[in-house]
Design an enzyme around this catalytic site. Structure first.
Site, PDB file in Angstrom:
ATOM      1  N   GLY A 148       0.788  -1.172   0.048  1.00 28.73           N
ATOM      2  CA  GLY A 148       0.075  -0.186   0.058  1.00 28.73           C
ATOM      3  C   GLY A 148       0.849   1.376  -0.156  1.00 28.73           C
ATOM      4  N   CYS A 149       0.261   2.288  -0.177  1.00 30.95           N
ATOM      5  CA  CYS A 149       0.945   3.591  -0.439  1.00 30.95           C
ATOM      6  C   CYS A 149       1.542   4.156   0.740  1.00 30.95           C
ATOM      7  CB  CYS A 149       0.021   4.774  -1.030  1.00 30.95           C
ATOM      8  SG  CYS A 149      -1.483   5.211  -0.403  1.00 30.95           S
ATOM      9  N   TYR A 150       0.707   3.942   1.935  1.00 35.21           N
ATOM     10  CA  TYR A 150       1.161   4.430   3.424  1.00 35.21           C
ATOM     11  C   TYR A 150       2.171   3.329   3.712  1.00 35.21           C
ATOM     12  CZ  TYR A 150      -2.561   7.832   3.900  1.00 35.21           C
ATOM     13  OH  TYR A 150      -3.436   9.042   3.832  1.00 35.21           O
TER      14      TYR A 150
END
Lengths: 345, 345, 345, 345
Positions: A148-150
């Site tokens: 995921g981006c985070y």
């Protein structure tokens, strides 16, 4: 040349994949799918691509898989696992940008994403593709779960310190801020310009789905059960993400030690850069590129440090890392297709 | 009617003071000063005021202090203490928006602001005007030091928990985000639209001047020496500030206890509001008003909580609180002049 | 005190009406309607109003009309005429913010808005409320059709020149730019932050519904059949509108004559202001206020002039003018409830 | 490989030139100059380039011209002509991005830019590089004057219609809107984020320096003395420019004729694209690319048309066109180095 298909090309990560893959010297786009947009020209969905020669959008069911080498799956979670299950044995490589193959534990997946994992055999084969820390596993992998981006932004900030034993796994606090593209392309009042401009807010406080993913990797890397505090915020910018990580140094360690460990980890990396001492990274300096920049600071509270990392959520945080991962599976130069410079100003 | 003078009216906090004071039923603006803009019509500096009947800008030296009741000093730190020293005995009340009378310890001031405090007698008389926690002292006060914007936002989030003994003074982490007006009205390349739009970054990491101010109040309130982690970020919005505070609950306390304490502290306040459980405050919901909104959350890490507060940095974080403080010194209804509604959308 | 009801309070013009009416010294809000949001607290729809004591949202059918003095109808066109027809004889005054009673010619209405006008008796009684040019008619009016935002901005720029015979009715070109709130509060992908930030475009080129409305007033004022070129653009700001009007001076007239005519028309107006020669008005200088600012320029092409006006589309362009119109119907000071200052910065 | 030098690399057009030239397969950057930043690492001026291997910044006087093939001059007007005069015979090609060699008439230059043209011999050799209309002249040219951003955007919209005799040269009105990067990288209060966000305004009304440049080309192309109305606006976006052109069709011509002429002119162009009927071009669809998109509309006023074009002011409006021009001088594929895709979202 390898033949690539993008599933879910009508969303933002799909569009970013199109941008990167059309500039990739060893990839040729042979199909673009989009359930609700099937039959449309891609340029009608993204006029920014009108000058490109792209295939029209079709449904996944209409793709001829005979000559497809790689699939970039930009589907919503849930839909992704089901679709990938039907095509995994028809193509050489699947690069999944959804959450469906990130969590190793199907029960945790079910709890986090609200539905069962129905393809646990596949799940067992998936490589978690935080590229800089997964190269050996990526080589030849058939199914890659892109982080995921985070998690990408946070783990790039934390892992060298964790791996070197310089950071305690207790009391890690990640305060993250994301641009609005991270929410995807949706017809929601809450995403409207007039609702989001000139303002900021936290969301998913204490409950965001990316937190267990971060825990999983930190736990695996450190060998200690780890649970982070993680709070994302939505801020009025299009692209970009910043993770401000508050950590406790282990006994006797200094920020200089920390900095040395990060240089050791990243100085040979093409996409991860350590800021000079005292400099804070800015999302705009990596905008629309696959780069990550990391700043390392002594906290004013003795024994603590602050590590800040920035990425473009759509590039390194999603489709850029996906391309990098595919390059890694093939043993290619990881930078192929990713020589897009940051857009500043 | 009281006669009011704004010193330093050419900056943003000065302009916000003009906006509020011109709508105040018991205040009349009799002079506006601005060193470099003396001689100009105020509407040439702020065309948004062209429909108002305002005095031209003069130097502080040209003000006739005979009938002045109150001075709102919107000067840079350093300049503020020197100017206030020359006028403090000529007027009834000085409301200082600078940092010069916030820190009780002159040595800490000197260390933090890079110059000596030369008016320690005055300093001893100043009331730290975080209104909600300073009413008794404010009544009749002659010199009020208005808190910084970050301390206002952070302390409103922390003090009820600290005062009730529900939050540990150890390991308080404040991650703050501010709109650009907080940097003031300056001709700096670093503040240009093209430099700041569509991006975010931290600044003053580990070194920001507002951290000792927060420490001072938390230490005084808790009776324990307190040092916070504090990291401000600049995000691409005009007005608004958010402080995301990560805290440890003291033994046996719960987030429900915390929520109850905040309701007890603020339910009668006109400007501070607690969000419903699960709701995160948004800066846009208090834009251009004197309101503060606070959200209280259980962290996913047991024993920890997250408290988030939002203010408009120019209003509650500066000139609005200044007016509220003056109202308090006079024993007036604190909301006089502050019935400006949030601007949304 | 008069009792006011807002129909369609869940949209942006409804929210702006709430902001202004809650600060109006002679109006009391007794009901807020919103078809799809009936039963909700207004603060759940607009958290920015949480500190206000407002009635819950109901359907129009649930309003008790017994003591209602004035209705501000913030409904979509079409719905507005039907609803107003059912209540027009139950209340003293209806201020309609929709397009339904603006066009005098029912056939033109039908052609422009795609449905018939079914209440032509009412239509015949409606006063077109461009306040500065409609005071005599407004006094005592029972039904006021508030002009569209673009017509308000454009006509304030054009009418003094037209009325004084200084501007030819031929070849008037209006290039307008609007902030995004003008599109209303809707769940549309096309209004998403990520779709609209950092970009601009024209829309409704040659076809926008506000063009016939501008024609109608210019024709009536000039006595000559007039057709304008009108092109609106959407630009990435929240509030504000700018109309750049390109006009031909009539024979022998100069820009000085034009300027004199505008001063004569507006110098006593509380809300319309002429910029000094050479100064261009900026939307941000009237943001969130009921003010209009107008700049008058000689074109570089001899015999032509450029007149630029700016308003806040939600205030003077909608709910602010609506309140001003109601004030005018009652013979009150037109500025009641409208002493909200521009928000700058 | 040709060796390229960028003069004035510290400004935004310089930075954009760096971005493009570092990705150009036949160009190698051998020097970057910047008067006030000489001695600095380029990454200290533009951290977005930190991952690139770039020469440090030097003064123009310190460049060794021996092996330089081409100079991209990104200097302010005035400085540009003087500097170019000293190096023109040392290098093969000079691509000037300033205004100094655009106007053929030295008197008009002097009147427009407030200083004399002191290198009229050079001026006589300069090719005005609106690439699509200058290919024959560009081939082998030694000095290319790149058009201004507004002239580029406007002329691409107007020239096919003018050249085909479909548009009258009378009464051409160009209403243009630009993002803020067009103002350059400067420490000006007027360019600050808080001054420019959430607002719009016209500037240079009736006096902008790009108007005579547009006149010059339209006059030359049409053979009739032409003077346009031209009004630029500044809107709160970073990159992008839109020119909305209001024109009169010549007798008997239709918008269909016009559309056919534009297709004939541009269908083989790599960077200029005609929108489908009814579609308005958006700046965000060409953001950060060298593309131009043009929409053609019938005005609602019979006999008139509206032509709208969009470019990125820094790319097609400046450094992108500069690279395209250099490619044209060399007889290379014009798209070399310009395969940068639009960034959307």
């Amino acid at each position: 040349m390898k033949n690539a298909v993008i599933l879910g090309a009508s969303g933002y990560t799909g569009a970013e994949a199109v941008r990167l893959i059309t500039g990739h010297p060893k990839l040729r786009l042979t199909a673009l799918t989009g359930h609700s947009r099937a039959g449309e020209r891609y340029a009608d969905i993204y006029p920014s691509t009108a000058h490109l020669d792209l295939p029209d959008v079709v449904t996944a069911g209409d793709v001829d898989w005979a000559d497809v080498d790689v699939v970039f799956a930009c589907l919503p979670h849930g839909a992704s696992q089901d679709t990938i299950a039907t095509i995994a044995d028809k193509v050489d490589t699947v690069i999944d940008l959804s959450a469906d193959f990130r969590l190793r534990d199907p029960d945790l997946y079910a709890k986090t994403y609200g539905r069962s994992h129905d393809h646990q055999g596949l799940l067992g084969t998936a490589v978690y593709g935080l590229t800089e820390f997964a190269r050996h596993e990526l080589r030849g992998a058939k199914l890659v779960a892109c982080p995921g981006c985070y998690p990408t932004c946070s783990l790039l900030a934390l892992l060298p310190g964790i791996n070197a034993g310089l950071i305690s796994t207790d009391n890690i606090i990640i305060d993250a801020k994301s641009g609005v593209t991270g929410a995807g392309r949706k017809a929601l009042q809450s995403l409207a310009f007039s609702e989001l401009s000139d303002g900021a807010h936290a969301y998913g406080v204490g409950t965001h789905r990316h937190a267990p993913e971060i825990d999983q990797i930190l736990t695996r890397s450190s060998g200690k059960e780890t649970m982070v505090s993680f709070t994302p915020h939505l801020i009025p910018m299009n692209r970009g993400m910043i993770a401000t990580c508050y950590v406790t140094l282990t006994d006797g360690q200094s920020v200089d030690d920390l900095r040395a460990a990060y240089h050791a980890a990243y100085d040979d990396e093409p996409f991860v850069h350590i800021e000079a001492a005292g400099a804070a990274p800015q999302t705009r300096h990596i905008r629309a590129s696959n780069h990550c920049r990391i700043g390392i600071f002594a906290d004013r509270v003795p024994g603590r440090a602050i590590i800040i990392s920035v990425i473009d959520n759509l590039t390194k945080g999603s489709s850029g890392q996906a391309v990098q991962n595919y390059n890694a599976t093939q043993g290619w130069d990881e930078t192929l297709g990713l020589h897009v410079q940051p857009i500043f100003p």
